[in-house]
Scaffold this motif. Structure first.
Motif, PDB file in Angstrom:
ATOM      1  N   UNK A   1       0.855  -1.186   0.000  1.00 44.39           N
ATOM      2  CA  UNK A   1       0.000   0.000   0.000  1.00 44.39           C
ATOM      3  C   UNK A   1       0.888   1.232   0.000  1.00 44.39           C
ATOM      4  N   UNK A   2       0.507   2.226  -0.762  1.00 43.59           N
ATOM      5  CA  UNK A   2       1.314   3.432  -0.872  1.00 43.59           C
ATOM      6  C   UNK A   2       0.580   4.630  -0.301  1.00 43.59           C
ATOM      7  N   UNK A   3       1.308   5.424   0.442  1.00 42.35           N
ATOM      8  CA  UNK A   3       0.809   6.711   0.936  1.00 42.35           C
ATOM      9  C   UNK A   3       1.999   7.654   0.917  1.00 42.35           C
ATOM     10  N   UNK A   4       2.035   8.584  -0.032  1.00 42.34           N
ATOM     11  CA  UNK A   4       3.202   9.442  -0.087  1.00 42.34           C
ATOM     12  C   UNK A   4       2.938  10.713  -0.887  1.00 42.34           C
ATOM     13  N   UNK A   5       3.886  11.629  -0.796  1.00 38.21           N
ATOM     14  CA  UNK A   5       3.886  12.865  -1.571  1.00 38.21           C
ATOM     15  C   UNK A   5       5.180  12.914  -2.378  1.00 38.21           C
ATOM     16  N   UNK A   6       5.089  13.395  -3.611  1.00 40.43           N
ATOM     17  CA  UNK A   6       6.296  13.487  -4.425  1.00 40.43           C
ATOM     18  C   UNK A   6       6.056  14.421  -5.607  1.00 40.43           C
ATOM     19  N   UNK A   7       7.157  14.772  -6.259  1.00 45.18           N
ATOM     20  CA  UNK A   7       7.108  15.549  -7.488  1.00 45.18           C
ATOM     21  C   UNK A   7       7.376  14.606  -8.656  1.00 45.18           C
ATOM     22  N   UNK A   8       6.658  14.818  -9.761  1.00 47.90           N
ATOM     23  CA  UNK A   8       6.810  13.950 -10.920  1.00 47.90           C
ATOM     24  C   UNK A   8       7.109  14.782 -12.163  1.00 47.90           C
TER      25      UNK A   8
END
Length: 272
Positions: A5-12
């Motif tokens: 399961x993924x829970x994250x913040x990032x720039x793409x």
């Protein structure tokens, strides 16, 4: 294929290239990056998605209007699942360039029933309760139905120095607006030319200097590319609706973007 399961913040950042350019860049990247666990044994893994939208395509039309805040709901599987297999229902939000992705594991039949009825399934150990609540709220905001099946073959790499940097290459992007069930099979019309690849650079912070130099060396420049968005524009062209897109009625878009939930270290689970 079992993904966390993924829970994250990032720039793409996204880049389009042909096969020759992919091969050149990929060879250079291996000096700094390594294949993810699955790609060490397989050339590619297949990702399949169902995108949900309103009867008037509110979400994708809003996204193409390039607002500061946009959001989408999709159902994702790795390969072709059966009705009792584990899949992922996820909300993806973007606010001033920061991507926030939150998803929960569900059985495929549970996911279908959840979106159709708006009622969350009984909580199980493999589910994320907070994400279930957020999706329930999302389903109350919009009258959603499956609109697009989209799948592709992916090769993924992680930085040898930090797991915060990930690069993926997608090819053979295929889509259909019929048979909108993940278990119906992995097929559809090609979205890109056969020789094209979509690279995505995904980083929690700024990209390292060595990557900036590699991008410059290979003459690669960022582009704005949404798989769902480009399929929708292709659909409009096929219908000969060339008029400029207009955003949906103001009342269909929240006046202010909701506050993004920034996960704690305990909440954040790296992509395997």
């Amino acid at each position: 294929m079992n993904m966390a399961i993924e829970v994250f913040n990032r720039y793409e950042s996204k880049y389009l290239m042909n096969t020759a350019k992919f091969n050149e860049l990929y060879a250079d990247l291996l000096d700094y990056m390594e294949l993810d666990a699955y790609n060490k044994q397989h050339d590619f893994y297949s990702i399949s998605n169902i995108y949900y939208d309103t009867p008037t395509d509110t979400l994708i039309r809003a996204s193409l209007a390039k607002p500061k805040y946009k959001e989408k709901l999709r159902l994702r599987a790795y390969g072709v699942p059966k009705e009792t297999d584990r899949v992922y229902l996820e909300i993806k939000k973007k606010f001033t360039g920061l991507v926030n992705k939150r998803r929960t594991a569900l059985r495929l039949d549970e996911a279908y029933a959840f979106v159709q009825t708006g009622d969350a399934p009984a909580l199980q150990e493999y589910m994320n309760k907070q994400v279930l609540n957020e999706i329930t709220y999302f389903l109350r905001l919009y009258d959603l139905a499956p609109k697009l099946y989209l799948s592709y073959d992916r090769k993924a790499l992680f930085s040898k120095e930090s797991r915060d940097l990930r690069i993926t290459f997608d090819t053979n992007i295929r889509c259909r607006r019929y048979d909108l069930k993940l278990e119906q099979g992995d097929y559809g019309e090609q979205l890109l030319e056969p020789d094209q690849w979509l690279m995505e650079v995904k980083a929690e912070n700024t990209v390292p200097l060595w990557l900036s130099r590699l991008l410059a060396k290979h003459g690669l420049y960022r582009t704005s590319f949404s798989k769902y968005g480009n399929e929708y524009k292709k659909l409009l062209r096929s219908r000969q609706q060339i008029a400029p897109l207009t955003p949906p009625a103001p009342e269909l878009i929240p006046a202010q973007p909701p506050t993004l939930h920034i996960p704690t270290d305990k909440e954040t689970i790296q992509y395997a």
